[in-house]
Write a protein that holds these residues in place. Sequence first.
Motif, PDB file in Angstrom:
ATOM      1  N   ILE A  27       0.948  -1.172  -0.581  1.00 19.54           N
ATOM      2  CA  ILE A  27      -0.513  -0.144   0.018  1.00 19.54           C
ATOM      3  C   ILE A  27       1.063   1.107   0.405  1.00 19.54           C
ATOM      4  CG2 ILE A  27      -1.546   1.262   1.674  1.00 19.54           C
ATOM      5  CD1 ILE A  27      -2.815  -1.651   2.841  1.00 19.54           C
ATOM      6  N   GLU A  28       1.932   1.130   0.969  1.00 21.06           N
ATOM      7  CA  GLU A  28       2.727   2.150   0.764  1.00 21.06           C
ATOM      8  C   GLU A  28       2.950   2.889  -0.459  1.00 21.06           C
ATOM      9  OE1 GLU A  28       6.869   3.937   3.111  1.00 21.06           O
ATOM     10  OE2 GLU A  28       4.936   2.123   4.341  1.00 21.06           O
ATOM     11  N   SER A  30       2.307   1.915  -3.248  1.00 23.57           N
ATOM     12  CA  SER A  30       1.435   1.989  -4.386  1.00 23.57           C
ATOM     13  C   SER A  30       0.480   3.738  -4.037  1.00 23.57           C
ATOM     14  CB  SER A  30       0.354   1.188  -4.461  1.00 23.57           C
ATOM     15  OG  SER A  30      -0.510   1.758  -3.584  1.00 23.57           O
ATOM     16  N   ARG A  31       0.875   4.016  -3.258  1.00 20.91           N
ATOM     17  CA  ARG A  31       1.021   5.417  -2.543  1.00 20.91           C
ATOM     18  C   ARG A  31       1.751   6.152  -3.308  1.00 20.91           C
ATOM     19  NH1 ARG A  31      -2.534   4.126   2.682  1.00 20.91           N
ATOM     20  NH2 ARG A  31      -4.719   3.841   1.373  1.00 20.91           N
ATOM     21  N   LYS A  32       2.834   6.010  -2.718  1.00 22.03           N
ATOM     22  CA  LYS A  32       4.302   6.641  -3.740  1.00 22.03           C
ATOM     23  C   LYS A  32       4.132   6.989  -4.869  1.00 22.03           C
ATOM     24  CE  LYS A  32       7.113   5.801   0.153  1.00 22.03           C
ATOM     25  NZ  LYS A  32       8.727   4.921   0.427  1.00 22.03           N
ATOM     26  N   LYS A  33       3.800   6.311  -6.006  1.00 22.11           N
ATOM     27  CA  LYS A  33       3.356   5.500  -7.106  1.00 22.11           C
ATOM     28  C   LYS A  33       2.786   6.764  -7.897  1.00 22.11           C
ATOM     29  CE  LYS A  33       7.163   2.469  -7.672  1.00 22.11           C
ATOM     30  NZ  LYS A  33       6.957   0.485  -8.452  1.00 22.11           N
ATOM     31  N   LYS A  34       1.407   6.660  -6.729  1.00 24.06           N
ATOM     32  CA  LYS A  34       0.202   7.231  -6.722  1.00 24.06           C
ATOM     33  C   LYS A  34      -0.854   6.445  -7.995  1.00 24.06           C
ATOM     34  CE  LYS A  34       1.446  12.130  -6.569  1.00 24.06           C
ATOM     35  NZ  LYS A  34       1.179  13.047  -6.231  1.00 24.06           N
ATOM     36  N   ARG A  36      -3.921   3.584  -7.594  1.00 16.74           N
ATOM     37  CA  ARG A  36      -5.059   2.958  -7.347  1.00 16.74           C
ATOM     38  C   ARG A  36      -4.800   1.141  -7.018  1.00 16.74           C
ATOM     39  NH1 ARG A  36      -7.590   6.740  -6.460  1.00 16.74           N
ATOM     40  NH2 ARG A  36      -7.988   8.215  -8.137  1.00 16.74           N
ATOM     41  N   ASN A  81      -6.119   2.067   6.723  1.00 13.84           N
ATOM     42  CA  ASN A  81      -5.343   2.412   5.737  1.00 13.84           C
ATOM     43  C   ASN A  81      -6.794   2.799   4.766  1.00 13.84           C
ATOM     44  OD1 ASN A  81      -2.912   0.563   5.070  1.00 13.84           O
ATOM     45  ND2 ASN A  81      -4.150  -0.544   6.623  1.00 13.84           N
ATOM     46  N   ASP A 116      -9.937   1.127  -2.974  1.00  7.93           N
ATOM     47  CA  ASP A 116     -10.600   2.839  -1.926  1.00  7.93           C
ATOM     48  C   ASP A 116     -11.177   3.483  -1.977  1.00  7.93           C
ATOM     49  OD1 ASP A 116      -9.613   3.710  -4.799  1.00  7.93           O
ATOM     50  OD2 ASP A 116      -7.721   4.080  -5.316  1.00  7.93           O
TER      51      ASP A 116
END
Length: 181
Positions: A27-28, A30-34, A36, A81, A116
């Motif tokens: 998750i971390e 994927s969020r850094k890479k923006k 979904r 999350n 999300d």
Amino acid sequence: FVSVYFPDSSYPDAEVQKVYDELNEIIEESRKKKVRLSIAGDFNARVGQGEDTEAHSSAGGHGYGSQNARGQWLLTWAATNFLRIANTMFRKPDNKLVTHTGTQGQTSQLDYILVDNFTKSKLKNIEAGNFIDLGSDHACVKAELDFHRNSKKSKKKQKQPHPSVAWPPHDMDNYTTKLED
């Protein structure tokens, strides 16, 4: 999409925590890479329904059966999350919620799709069923998404036509007022 299989109740909580730790890393990243992210699979957890889930932003209240400790854990982890348990978002008959049938015929909901908020807004339907013969005691969970739903195009304001003004104007003051509005 991430596919997951959680240890069943015969495993200690430490083994379950290892899976959550791995998912936290995914998750971390994927969020850094923006990017979904949706997580689907056998969570070996019962989140329950109604009052069992009302205190959690991660559930929709339309799950199946009663909650167990690992279901409570999943609800809390998902909320932390900012994930939603999609197959608790739609009111369905029990046969569309049940994802597992035990050897003695006992039924439960153990398999979930977590999404999300963006993906949740695109959900049209989600249900369990024997859509594919898995050769398993688990049923498939099928989600239908509409990525045109709530799109930016549909939210754009339509251009308002300019008020009609006769030409040549007979009343110059009125003409100027209409143009200024």
